[in-house]
Design an enzyme around this catalytic site. Structure first.
Site, PDB file in Angstrom:
ATOM      1  N   GLU A  68      -9.637  10.451   5.008  1.00  0.00           N
ATOM      2  CA  GLU A  68      -9.763   9.533   6.501  1.00  0.00           C
ATOM      3  C   GLU A  68     -10.136  10.326   7.572  1.00  0.00           C
ATOM      4  OE1 GLU A  68      -6.797   5.951   5.941  1.00  0.00           O
ATOM      5  OE2 GLU A  68      -5.757   7.918   6.027  1.00  0.00           O
ATOM      6  N   GLU A  75       0.765  -1.327   0.033  1.00  0.00           N
ATOM      7  CA  GLU A  75      -0.046  -0.064  -0.009  1.00  0.00           C
ATOM      8  C   GLU A  75       0.978   1.302   0.182  1.00  0.00           C
ATOM      9  OE1 GLU A  75      -3.548   1.871   2.795  1.00  0.00           O
ATOM     10  OE2 GLU A  75      -2.231   0.237   3.605  1.00  0.00           O
TER      11      GLU A  75
END
Length: 257
Positions: A239, A156
């Site tokens: 986020e 990631e």
């Protein structure tokens, strides 16, 4: 991320940021209604631009409510009751993406694509953020040895354009680097998969033709991404740990040369 809980937890003193991994949950796809749609279910998603991209609500880290209004490649968080501790995972990742995420795939993206063939990977993204709450604005790129991975990827890469509050990426800061025309703090860690994050030292709310391959190759040089892997999806979103109402994407695009 996409229609699944992303399992990403960090711990670095008081503030911890996360990456997004997703667990397993059948994606709920909200049918596109005209030019706009509202997504309120935890895993709701909808195709936009004729399926070229998918927008997802993705409330993977909390049970608090969240709704987003979608219009084209833009979306706005209209409801968010999040109140996660900043030394844990974020509540969600409302986002737009190209590629495949847990079997939920877009059309015509050219993904997956081998890391060795990403020279033309670029993205433009325009956002706006509220003056309250705790959140980051970040790309989330996923890589795997299997081009058709149906579950958790092996690598990631996050690109934090900005953030508000006492949060930080997975792992620890290992360097400051010049990548794609800007200066970034580089963080690396492993939470069951490799995570590398680039935090812009001069925050911004938009980028134009951002060279995603430049980040990929820097991550390869640091051992976080393997050159033999494939890029499976390019995601862009927010986020939120606390609050989140008002986070907005105005436009997004991704292309492969």
């Amino acid at each position: 991320m996409s229609p699944r809980p992303t399992a990403r937890v960090l711990t670095t003193g008081l503030a911890v940021a996360c990456c997004l991994a997703t667990l397993t949950a059948a994606p709920a796809v909200a049918g596109q209604v005209g030019a706009a749609a509202q997504l309120c279910g935890k895993w709701d998603s909808t195709p936009v631009e004729g399926g070229r991209y998918i927008v997802q609500n993705n409330v993977w880290g909390a049970s608090t409510p969240q709704c987003i209004d979608v219009n084209g490649t833009g979306f706005t968080v209209t409801t968010a009751g999040h109140n996660n501790a900043t030394n844990g995972s974020p509540a969600s990742y409302p986002s737009i993406y190209a590629g495949c995420h847990y079997r939920n795939c877009t059309t015509g993206s050219g993904l997956p694509r081998a890391v060795s063939q990403l020279s033309g990977a670029r993205s433009s993204w325009s956002t706006s953020v509220p003056s309250q709450g705790v959140y980051d604005t970040a790309y989330d790129l996923w890589y795997d040895p299997n081009p058709n991975q149906t579950g958790q990827n092996a690598g990631e890469l996050m690109i934090w354009l900005n953030h508000r509050g006492s949060v930080q990426p997975v792992g620890s800061k290992v360097a400051t680097a010049q990548v794609a025309g800007a200066t970034w703090d580089v963080w690396t860690g492993n939470i069951g998969w490799n995570v590398i994050s680039y935090v812009r030292t001069s925050p911004t709310t938009s980028v134009s033709n951002l060279d995603l391959n430049a980040f990929t190759q820097d991550a390869v040089s640091r051992g976080s991404i393997n050159r033999s892997w494939y890029l499976t999806s390019v995601q862009a979103g927010f986020e939120p740990w606390q609050g989140g109402t008002g986070l907005a994407t105005h436009s997004f695009s991704f292309s492969l040369g």
